[in-house]
Design a protein around this motif. Structure first.
Motif, PDB file in Angstrom:
ATOM      1  N   MET A 104      69.969  -0.494  50.280  1.00  0.00           N
ATOM      2  CA  MET A 104      70.210  -1.896  50.610  1.00  0.00           C
ATOM      3  C   MET A 104      71.521  -2.315  49.972  1.00  0.00           C
ATOM      4  O   MET A 104      71.766  -1.987  48.819  1.00  0.00           O
ATOM      5  N   ARG A 105      72.324  -3.057  50.711  1.00  0.00           N
ATOM      6  CA  ARG A 105      73.570  -3.536  50.119  1.00  0.00           C
ATOM      7  C   ARG A 105      73.250  -4.616  49.092  1.00  0.00           C
ATOM      8  O   ARG A 105      72.177  -5.235  49.117  1.00  0.00           O
ATOM      9  N   GLU A 125      69.688   1.594  54.170  1.00  0.00           N
ATOM     10  CA  GLU A 125      69.662   3.046  54.151  1.00  0.00           C
ATOM     11  C   GLU A 125      68.370   3.631  54.688  1.00  0.00           C
ATOM     12  O   GLU A 125      67.297   3.095  54.450  1.00  0.00           O
ATOM     13  N   HIS A 178      77.783   3.116  49.601  1.00  0.00           N
ATOM     14  CA  HIS A 178      76.560   2.643  48.939  1.00  0.00           C
ATOM     15  C   HIS A 178      75.322   3.076  49.728  1.00  0.00           C
ATOM     16  O   HIS A 178      74.408   3.684  49.168  1.00  0.00           O
ATOM     17  N   GLU A 179      75.292   2.791  51.008  1.00  0.00           N
ATOM     18  CA  GLU A 179      74.079   3.116  51.779  1.00  0.00           C
ATOM     19  C   GLU A 179      73.845   4.625  51.811  1.00  0.00           C
ATOM     20  O   GLU A 179      72.717   5.079  51.712  1.00  0.00           O
ATOM     21  N   HIS A 222      72.267   6.107  48.796  1.00  0.00           N
ATOM     22  CA  HIS A 222      70.801   6.032  48.799  1.00  0.00           C
ATOM     23  C   HIS A 222      70.172   7.319  49.304  1.00  0.00           C
ATOM     24  O   HIS A 222      68.974   7.532  49.125  1.00  0.00           O
ATOM     25  N   GLU A 239      68.654   1.339  43.578  1.00  0.00           N
ATOM     26  CA  GLU A 239      69.879   0.530  43.695  1.00  0.00           C
ATOM     27  C   GLU A 239      70.805   0.733  42.486  1.00  0.00           C
ATOM     28  O   GLU A 239      72.017   0.835  42.627  1.00  0.00           O
ATOM     29  N   ASN A 251      72.194   4.282  42.328  1.00  0.00           N
ATOM     30  CA  ASN A 251      73.131   4.396  43.431  1.00  0.00           C
ATOM     31  C   ASN A 251      74.431   3.655  43.109  1.00  0.00           C
ATOM     32  O   ASN A 251      75.526   4.184  43.322  1.00  0.00           O
ATOM     33  N   TYR A 296      71.100  -3.843  40.700  1.00  0.00           N
ATOM     34  CA  TYR A 296      72.301  -3.051  40.984  1.00  0.00           C
ATOM     35  C   TYR A 296      73.205  -2.916  39.752  1.00  0.00           C
ATOM     36  O   TYR A 296      73.345  -1.856  39.169  1.00  0.00           O
TER      37      TYR A 296
HETATM   38 ZN   LIG Z   1      71.210  -0.351  48.155  1.00  0.00          ZN
END
Ligand SMILES: [Zn+2]
Length: 688
Positions: free
Chosen positions: A1-2, A427, A449-450, A453, A472, A475, A529
């Motif tokens: 997830m962003r 992701e 980023h995705e 994951h 998150e 990552n 994050y």
């Molecule tokens: Zn993410």
């Protein structure tokens, strides 16, 4: 997830600093005591005479809130390791997990914007227990208007909110148990509770036994599905991004048994591994990209596309399989009313797919460390085309996957597909959905980023619904490392002063160890994050050093690849492989919201003689102890850097160390490179 705002790490800059007037007054008093108190001088000198380089200062008081007994309390783990989850951070000799294979046949109804499907699930009970029932996740049910997710959404809406009063969810046509021996189907006894379904078995599923379930269902595809699935209308047609699209087995483990937390929106997923074969029946003019391997390219591509597809598999440079100029050319698709795209994804915890007639499609080869190859691909509409946008997507996919494969663990799927659409950044194994509006550094940021994951949680299968920091956060950490490597740091942004993070990191009311659905949305980016990501950077750069950290982090990833680690498995793994007890860090950074504040409070000379050496006093004023770096500058131009281990703080909040000065000390600075999110940097430097 962003992350909440963009795919890139985003930090708030520091607000007003804490007021330190009281501390400064106290400092002056302390300084006075240190310089002029004869008892102290005698003790200090006695220590030096005994040959000690370092003198304790337990008797000193300070304005610190630090408690060394709390920080270094000897018991951290709630239980001893055992033969399922070892104390050495590895799965034990009797580690088990259940598996789920899925075979799904689905059909897209592009007129009614719905999907109908039948899934056959083969579930293997590897646990030592017989199971009288099983639980499945019915995540589409979050889109029913009476779901807990809708009820629990703040009235102001937000990223996870249901939009336009969309009323969706699973329509179940049948749930059947299939007799493994005879193949006979019988209706199952089920209970659906919000986003979970219980199947009560007529006889318990024996330890070692296999259960076969067949479920026929349909659902309306939401236009906006919790920013994880949805559809977008573009110039040349709808783009479908389809996920959480089949009932999936809940994880049954030795930690809580059945993991049945409902899908409320912010918390993601926890899934079993298995092999998934699936087919998607779509109009013939659509292109489909999905997790795993496209099994029947000969049936769904034109001869030209088949050739280009093969060319791409051998090409370092991006190859157009369906170019922008071909989008409206009917000859760019086989002349069939409908086509069934077939995929296979092995050893995976999920699959997802994207479909559209509006897709430009390009691809290139991914080179993996073992010599194996995979395929990087991008699917995007004309609105997203061009070198400042998705025209470089495949290059980004290839770049980050090759990097992560070298750094951590080899990418394990045959393809990696980036789909442009309504989803901002999400992701799935071997496929990600990124915003069709992302450009340049933002597209690199969200793509790397995705796909990061794919390591967390796709390879290392942690429980996202409870511990988002384990996917998150980890990552976010590897993303930053990848930024340095991609195209000579083209999109590298270095944060030079981590004290700018202090306000964002320590002002949240919650610690990292908070269930995501309980986190205020404004704290989501920090707690899931940036703070855990920076925590790993601190371990790597300030506590363990790169070599020890990287070795330990790889140990964790390799030991838990395709398994289900808990936070304690992670802590055990890092401690064992690095050889360092880090309970003080886990406690302060993850379980509590302990702040960092290191300070320099005084300098005094042995016998009052600058050439005989000095005692420098430093303090830990907040609850989290960390190793200390000190730069000392002398009047004669000599500068030195002193490194002190975290153990100095076992003795209290004040520490004195001997420094072999050769002339007057003019400046002492703790954390001179601003590597810590120190909450008060005004006390970091002492000046004569
Ligand atoms: Zn993410």
């Amino acid at each position: 997830m962003r992350n909440s705002l963009t795919g890139r790490s985003r930090v708030r800059t520091r607000g007003p600093k804490p007021k330190c007037a009281d501390i400064m007054v106290w400092d002056k008093k302390l300084f006075f005591v240190k310089i002029f108190c004869p008892t102290f001088r005698t003790l200090a000198l006695a220590g030096l005479i005994l040959g000690q380089q370092v003198v304790r200062a337990q008797s000193e008081s300070s304005s610190s809130v630090y408690d060394p007994h709390e920080a270094f309390a000897p018991i951290f783990y709630p239980a001893y390791g055992d033969d399922i989850r070892g104390a050495d951070g590895k799965p034990g000799a009797r580690y088990w997990q259940n598996s789920a294979d899925y075979k799904i046949d689905s059909k897209l109804d592009e007129v009614n914007q719905s999907l109908s499907a039948t899934v056959t699930i083969t579930y293997k009970n590897n646990s030592p227990s017989d199971l009288p029932f099983v639980w499945l996740q019915m995540d589409q049910n979050i889109y029913k208007l009476d779901s807990r997710g809708v009820a629990g959404t703040d009235v102001s809406g937000g990223r996870w909110a249901n939009r336009n009063a969309f009323d969706g969810g699973y329509e179940l046509k049948s749930v059947e148990l299939i007799n493994i021996a005879t193949g006979k189907a019988s209706s199952a006894d089920t209970l659906v509770s919000d986003t979970r379904m219980q199947v009560k078995l007529p006889t318990p599923l024996k330890s070692g036994g296999v259960l076969k379930l067949r479920i026929s269902y349909s659902f309306k595809i939401p236009e906006y599905g919790t920013d994880r699935t949805g559809r977008l209308d573009t110039k040349n047609g709808w783009i479908y991004e389809v996920a959480q699209w089949y009932p999936r087995m809940c994880v049954y483990d030795n930690v809580v048994g059945w993991n049945t937390l409902p899908y409320l929106g912010q918390g993601e997923f926890y899934l079993e591994y298995g092999n998934i074969e699936y087919s998607v029946d779509v109009p013939g003019d659509m292109i489909v990209g999905g997790s795993g391997e496209l099994v029947n390219p000969m049936e769904v591509l034109t001869p030209t596309q088949q050739k280009r597809y093969q060319d791409a598999k051998a090409s370092e440079k991006t190859v157009a399989i369906r170019s922008e100029s071909e989008l409206t050319d009917a000859a760019s698709r086989p002349a069939k009313a409908r086509l069934v795209w077939k995929f296979k994804c092995l050893n995976t915890r999920d699959v997802a797919w994207g479909a559209s007639k509006a897709f430009i499609w390009d691809a290139a080869r991914i080179d993996l460390p073992s010599g194996k190859k995979a395929l990087a691909q991008s699917l995007y509409p004309v609105e997203s085309a061009g070198d400042s946008a998705w025209g470089r997507s495949t290059e980004y996919v290839k770049g980050c996957i090759e990097y992560y494969s070298r750094y951590l663990y080899e990418f394990s799927y045959p393809s990696a597909t980036n789909v442009a659409g309504v989803v901002g950044g999400m992701e799935y194994p071997g496929i990600v959905f990124c915003s069709e509006r992302a450009r340049k550094g933002n597209l690199w940021g969200v793509t790397r980023h995705e796909f990061g994951h794919n390591w967390f949680p796709m390879i290392v299968g942690s429980n996202e619904r409870k511990y988002p920091w384990m996917d998150e956060g980890f990552n976010t950490f590897i993303n930053t490392v990848a930024d340095s490597a991609f195209n000579k740091g083209e999109y590298l942004r270095v944060l030079k002063d981590r004290s700018r993070l202090a306000n964002a990191f320590f002002n949240p009311t919650n610690p990292i160890m908070t269930i995501p659905d309980q986190m205020p949305t404004r704290e989501w980016g920090t707690l899931s994050y940036n703070k855990p990501g920076t925590g790993l950077e601190l371990l790597r750069e300030e506590v363990l050093g790169k070599d020890r950290f990287d070795y330990a982090f790889r140990y964790y990833v390799h030991e838990w690849a395709f398994k289900h680690p808990t936070p304690y498995d992670f802590f055990h793994a890092i401690e064992n492989a690095s050889g360092e007890t880090l309970d003080w860090f886990w406690r302060g950074w993850f379980f509590n919201n302990w702040k960092i504040d290191q300070a320099v409070t005084g300098v005094e000379y042995i016998n009052g003689n600058q050439a005989e050496g000095a005692l420098i006093t430093i303090e830990n004023r907040q609850k989290l102890p960390m190793p200390v770096t000190v730069d000392v500058k002398e009047e004669n131009g000599k500068t030195s850097r002193v490194k002190l281990p975290v153990e100095i703080w076992m003795h209290g909040p004040v520490w004195k160390f001997h420094y072999a000065s050769t002339s007057k000390i003019v400046q002492v600075t703790v954390d001179p490179d601003q590597r810590y999110p120190d909450v008060d940097t005004t006390n970091n430097t002492w000046k004569q």
